[in-house]
Design a protein around this motif. Structure first.
Motif, short mmCIF file in Angstrom:
data_model
loop_
_atom_site.label_atom_id
_atom_site.label_comp_id
_atom_site.label_asym_id
_atom_site.label_seq_id
_atom_site.Cartn_x
_atom_site.Cartn_y
_atom_site.Cartn_z
N ALA A 1 0.83 -1.21 0.00
CA ALA A 1 0.00 0.00 0.00
C ALA A 1 0.86 1.26 0.00
CB ALA A 1 -0.92 -0.01 1.22
N LYS A 2 2.18 1.10 -0.05
CA LYS A 2 3.11 2.23 0.03
C LYS A 2 2.83 3.08 1.27
CE LYS A 2 3.82 2.60 -4.93
NZ LYS A 2 3.61 3.41 -6.12
N ALA A 3 2.54 2.42 2.37
CA ALA A 3 2.29 3.15 3.61
C ALA A 3 3.62 3.60 4.19
CB ALA A 3 1.55 2.25 4.59
N GLY A 4 3.70 4.86 4.54
CA GLY A 4 4.97 5.38 5.07
C GLY A 4 5.07 5.26 6.58
N TRP A 5 3.94 5.35 7.27
CA TRP A 5 4.01 5.52 8.72
C TRP A 5 4.68 4.40 9.49
CZ3 TRP A 5 1.56 2.37 12.25
CH2 TRP A 5 0.60 1.51 11.74
N MET B 1 8.60 -4.69 -2.56
CA MET B 1 7.21 -4.74 -3.02
C MET B 1 6.94 -6.04 -3.76
SD MET B 1 5.78 -1.14 -4.32
CE MET B 1 4.04 -1.42 -4.19
N PRO C 1 13.50 4.56 2.11
CA PRO C 1 13.14 5.91 1.66
C PRO C 1 11.89 6.46 2.34
CG PRO C 1 12.74 4.28 -0.07
CD PRO C 1 13.48 3.59 1.01
N TYR C 2 11.14 5.62 3.05
CA TYR C 2 9.98 6.14 3.79
C TYR C 2 10.33 6.46 5.24
CZ TYR C 2 7.13 4.59 -0.15
OH TYR C 2 6.59 4.44 -1.40
N HIS D 1 8.41 11.51 11.00
CA HIS D 1 7.64 12.75 11.11
C HIS D 1 6.13 12.51 11.05
CE1 HIS D 1 11.58 14.40 10.13
NE2 HIS D 1 11.17 15.46 10.79
N HIS D 2 5.73 11.28 11.28
CA HIS D 2 4.31 10.94 11.18
C HIS D 2 3.51 11.71 12.21
CE1 HIS D 2 0.67 8.75 10.79
NE2 HIS D 2 0.84 7.98 11.84
N ASP E 1 -2.21 4.61 15.57
CA ASP E 1 -2.51 3.87 14.34
C ASP E 1 -2.54 2.37 14.59
OD1 ASP E 1 -2.93 6.05 12.84
OD2 ASP E 1 -1.03 6.01 11.76
N VAL F 1 6.76 16.29 6.17
CA VAL F 1 7.87 15.59 5.52
C VAL F 1 7.30 14.38 4.79
CG1 VAL F 1 9.99 14.33 5.91
CG2 VAL F 1 9.45 16.30 7.32
N VAL F 2 7.55 14.31 3.48
CA VAL F 2 7.11 13.11 2.76
C VAL F 2 8.30 12.51 2.04
CG1 VAL F 2 4.74 13.92 2.46
CG2 VAL F 2 6.42 14.34 0.68
N SER F 3 8.20 11.23 1.79
CA SER F 3 9.28 10.50 1.14
C SER F 3 9.52 11.04 -0.27
CB SER F 3 8.92 9.03 1.08
OG SER F 3 9.77 8.36 0.19
N GLU G 1 9.75 10.12 6.51
CA GLU G 1 8.31 10.37 6.54
C GLU G 1 7.68 9.70 7.76
OE1 GLU G 1 6.25 9.73 2.75
OE2 GLU G 1 4.56 8.92 3.87
N LEU H 1 9.88 9.34 -2.67
CA LEU H 1 9.20 8.45 -3.62
C LEU H 1 7.78 8.91 -3.93
CD1 LEU H 1 10.20 4.90 -2.33
CD2 LEU H 1 11.23 6.25 -4.14
N ARG H 2 7.28 9.84 -3.12
CA ARG H 2 5.88 10.24 -3.30
C ARG H 2 5.73 11.08 -4.56
NH1 ARG H 2 3.38 6.80 -0.07
NH2 ARG H 2 4.00 6.97 2.09
#
Lengths: 399, 461
Positions: A77-81, A178, A389-390, A396-397, A251, B5-7, A393, B9-10
């Motif tokens: 789901a490309k979830a970053g958190w 993935m 790479p996430y 900083h969630h 979450d 802040v976002v990756s 992000e 990749l976004r």
């Protein structure tokens, strides 16, 4: 967006652990004692010990696979958190090889566990003869070997991708992760269906329910996500994984809540449809569970696993209350063990539940083993997947 | 407040940088520029279909449902197939607007408004069929459990058909409220931009309920949206769960299956996603919304379609396996009869459309090729219609008593009613696209900066 270094993420991330030296030794001792006692029980009281091994090992193996599943679905789901807390589900997978081996050991208990494995029983039973193409020992063993081998191999692949990325920081690893997650998710859906039919549903070989595999999955998913949450809260209390914040905990609380409701939905769907249609070949399953000594546990199950999380985890502020969330998670982990107990044991002890030293030894032994393996895996890996790479992000969630 | 802040990749959610003013201009353009010839043509076609349906509906209510092709064995066929088909379509709209809101999927802002509109029109279409099937639709109010003078006559609370009436009407109400609440700030924008004193300004002003755009109003608005999302999420499950109970509480082989509730819900989302894809691929082009409904949006919906297809496939396989494993010869007969009996063509086309076709969405090349996505989405729509037909008709047409075996084919009345339901759906959708903001502009304004450098330019792919 340029990724700024997160100031509050300590760079000296070594020495992190769940268990202190003393508690590690105690738990390792308990693991040895408990599994030893269970092993002894397999010889002395096989008709009681084998179901316990199946129950506890299947639960812990499934729960550790939920760790892989958790990583896989969030990657897809490309979830970053959840990236910042990814080492927790990764460390949960440390039990997979042990669980796989114990499943192989369980093959020796097939004659004790599974009524359909007795040729004389099959000879006297038209229904078992009709199913013999599926329910026979060689096919059962072959499926079991393939299933646990796939779990072991595909689970390892997902964890490895993350470790490689720790060193290289290569974005290509995210794509590899993935792909591995997609393969795992599809294979897991098929293999878990087979596993729950073979290992659990065929304990009562006449009975069937199309929902059963999904129901078992929803149960272990609740247990797994609740365990993950409880472990994260413990680690935070110990002063590790401090880059996680209240939003991560919140979450995870939402996941526990959502999975619990999903489980309740499936519990109701299966029960209600069988109750409503009232066909003897199906209702026999619930009759066995709502009579005699089983009745109290059967009623307690949805109260513990749906009513409690629904009431205690609905308000946002309560999901953020770590003490409350921790104890709800502990109860849910135990609650889904109970759910599985109600699925497994009535075929072994139809009169009612029997809790004795053997049951305690099995739970304490394998449970401690799980925690020891978790701790060992967690210590060995860097605390954060910084190459991901996430990662920034995730740090900083904020909701 | 600093930018989140976002990756790296976004990807940004609009394909080119936008200012707020630009968003207002572009999204309200279809309302403000007036109808195009293409819109008139589309409306004419759908109104014609609606008219055909109206004639058929009048005829069958006047004459009775003996005008349908039902017979002694097949008591449910096209009517209930179409009902389940349309209710299912609706689910994707609620999923996008409510579930994806809870999951913080910001891309939903590009498609939620139109998907919700789709939901509302789809549920309206669904309602037609059971209503007519009652035979005396003017007595439909008898389903409401109110104190009455008809003796001790109460509705049958034990019947899932009654649960359906409650579930679908609740679902329709909450969906409509959710949709309307979301529309209010956008209607206010249309009001503020309309020429003073015009009928447009008055109507949009009335509809926007005195929206003033203050911080307090926005705060309340967001709270209401979150609450409605929380309420709508269980409804995504409950409606199709209860639709599945219509079948699964029975003791009919092929219908009584415990997996039905989650499998029907998943199938509903599957078919709805395909319908959203079908609509969006046309709408983004015709309404010039390519930069708002991007290939990223299409790709995400393709992935949802793929995921739900896989779950539905797993359910099919579990059913086939259990029909054999359960050892009940009647269950096994239904599976064999579906695959090899008189309706085998429908069955295998269903397997092709629902299990195999969506597997192409594994490939990014396919997800980014709009003609391919369009064709695949239509095939899924066809497949999901067939699924309901196969479940309903093949379980009924050969029952326990071979002397009552019968086959079913629809009459012109049923076909015309189905065409009419498409007419209603598209007429509603065309009117929506013409008179209401097609995209939730206020929500899009909240994501135009997502994953873009503060200077305003996106970063290189």
């Amino acid at each position: 967006m340029t990724a700024t270094a997160a100031p509050h993420v300590s760079t000296a991330a070594t020495g992190h652990h769940l268990l202190g030296a003393a508690s590690f030794r105690v738990l390792a001792g308990l693991a040895a004692l408990g599994t030893g006692a269970l092993g002894l029980g397999l010889i002395v009281a096989p008709e009681r010990a084998w179901p316990n091994l199946l129950l506890d090992n299947f639960y812990l193996l499934s729960v550790s696979l939920v760790g892989v599943f958790f990583i896989a679905i969030h990657r897809l789901a490309k979830a970053g958190w959840p990236t910042v807390l990814q080492r927790v589900p990764e460390a949960m997978t440390a039990y997979v090889p042990v669980g796989a081996v114990l499943m192989l050991v369980m093959l020796m208990g097939v004659p004790t566990l599974y009524h359909w494995s007795h040729p004389e029983a099959v000879a006297a039973d038209a229904l078992l003869q009709a199913k013999a193409g599926w329910l026979n020992v060689p096919a059962f063993a072959m499926r079991l070997v393939v299933v646990v081998a796939l779990w072991w191999w595909l689970g390892r692949r997902i964890v490895r991708v993350s470790r490689r990325q720790d060193e290289s920081g290569a974005i290509a690893e995210t794509a590899a992760g993935m792909r591995a997650s997609a393969v795992f998710t599809v294979v897991f859906a098929l293999t878990f269906t087979i596993a729950s039919i073979d290992w659990i549903m065929s304990l009562e070989p006449h009975w069937f329910s199309t929902l059963f595999p999904w129901y078992v999955f929803s149960s272990v998913a609740c247990g797994g996500v609740a365990l993950l949450t409880a472990l994260l809260i413990l680690l935070r209390r110990r002063g590790y994984l401090t880059a996680t914040n209240e939003h991560h905990v919140h979450d995870l609380g939402k996941w526990v809540f959502a999975f619990s409701l999903f489980w309740g939905y499936l519990w109701f769907s299966q029960y209600m449809l069988i109750w409503y249609a009232n066909i003897p070949e199906e209702s026999v399953y619930y009759v066995a569970r709502s009579e005699g000594g089983w009745w109290a546990l059967f009623v307690a199950n949805p109260i513990i696993n749906v009513a409690l999380p629904l009431l205690l985890l609905l308000p946002a502020a309560w999901k953020r209350n770590e003490t409350l969330l921790f104890w709800v998670c502990v109860v849910i982990v135990a609650g889904h063990w109970l759910d599985l107990y109600i699925m497994v044991m009535p075929s072994a002890t139809p009169a009612g539940p029997r809790i004795g030293p053997l049951e305690v030894a099995a739970v304490v032994g394998l449970g401690s083993l799980f925690l020891v393996l978790f701790d060992r895996a967690f210590r060995r890996a860097p605390m954060y997947p910084r190459g991901d790479p996430y990662f920034e992000e995730s740090v900083h969630h904020h909701g | 407040m600093s930018a989140p802040v976002v990756s790296t990749l976004r990807q940004p959610l609009t394909s080119e940088p936008k200012s707020c003013h630009q968003v207002s201009d572009e999204i309200l353009a279809p309302i403000e520029r007036g109808p195009t010839a293409l819109w008139w043509a589309g409306l004419a076609v759908s109104c014609t279909a609606l008219l055909i349906g109206s004639v058929a509906v009048t005829h069958q209510i006047w004459t009775g449902i003996g005008t349908w092709g039902l017979n002694k064995s097949v008591g449910w066929a096209w009517d209930i197939t179409n009902f389940v088909f349309w209710v299912g379509i609706g689910h994707a709209g609620t999923l996008i607007s409510a579930v994806l809101l809870l999951f913080r999927q910001r891309w939903r802002t590009g498609v939620n408004r139109s998907a919700e509109a789709m939901t509302i029109f789809a549920v309206m279409c669904a309602g037609i069929f059971p209503l007519i099937h009652m035979g005396r639709p003017w007595l439909a109010f008898w389903m409401a459990p109110y104190p009455n003078m008809r003796g001790p006559l109460w509705v049958n609370f034990r019947s899932p058909l009654l649960w359906d009436a409650f579930a679908v009407s609740t679902y329709f109400t909450v969906s409509a409220v959710f949709w309307y609440v979301g529309l209010i700030p956008d209607l206010a924008l249309a009001r503020d931009r309309a020429v003073g004193g015009s009928w447009k300004k008055k109507l949009y002003g009335l509809a926007s309920l005195g929206w003033n755009g203050s911080a307090r109003t926005w705060s309340r608005y967001e709270k209401v949206c979150l609450l409605l999302a929380g309420l709508a999420t269980p409804l995504v499950f409950s409606v199709h769960t209860i639709v599945s109970f219509d079948f699964a509480t029975s003791v009919v082989p092929g219908w009584h299956s415990t997996i039905f509730p989650p499998y029907f819900v998943c199938g509903a989302i599957f078919s709805g996603m395909a319908m959203v894809l079908t609509l969006m691929i046309i709408a983004r082009r015709v309404l010039r919304f390519e930069s708002y409904i991007t290939l990223g949006h299409i790709g995400a919906m393709c992935k949802m379609t793929l995921m739900t297809s896989c779950v539905v496939s797993l359910a099919y396989m579990t059913e086939w396996f259990t029909a054999w494993y359960g050892g009940n010869p009647n269950e096994w007969f239904v599976v064999v009869n579906r695959a090899l009996g008189p309706y085998r063509g429908f069955f295998w086309l269903m397997v092709f459309c629902n299990m195999l076709v969506p597997q192409l969405f594994w490939f990014e090349k396919v997800r980014r090729c709009l003609p391919a996505v369009f064709v695949l989405a239509i095939l899924v729509n066809v497949g999901m219609w067939l699924e309901r037909f196969v479940i309903i008709v093949t379980s009924l047409h050969r029952d326990y008593l071979p002397s009552s075996w019968a086959e079913y084919s629809p009459t012109w009345v049923e076909i015309a009613t189905f065409i009419g339901s498409f007419g209603l759906f598209f007429t509603g959708f065309f009117l929506f696209a013409r008179f209401l903001p097609f995209i939730a502009q206020s929500e899009v304004k909240g994501v135009i900066r997502y994953a873009r450098a503060p200077s305003g330019g996106g970063h290189a792919r």
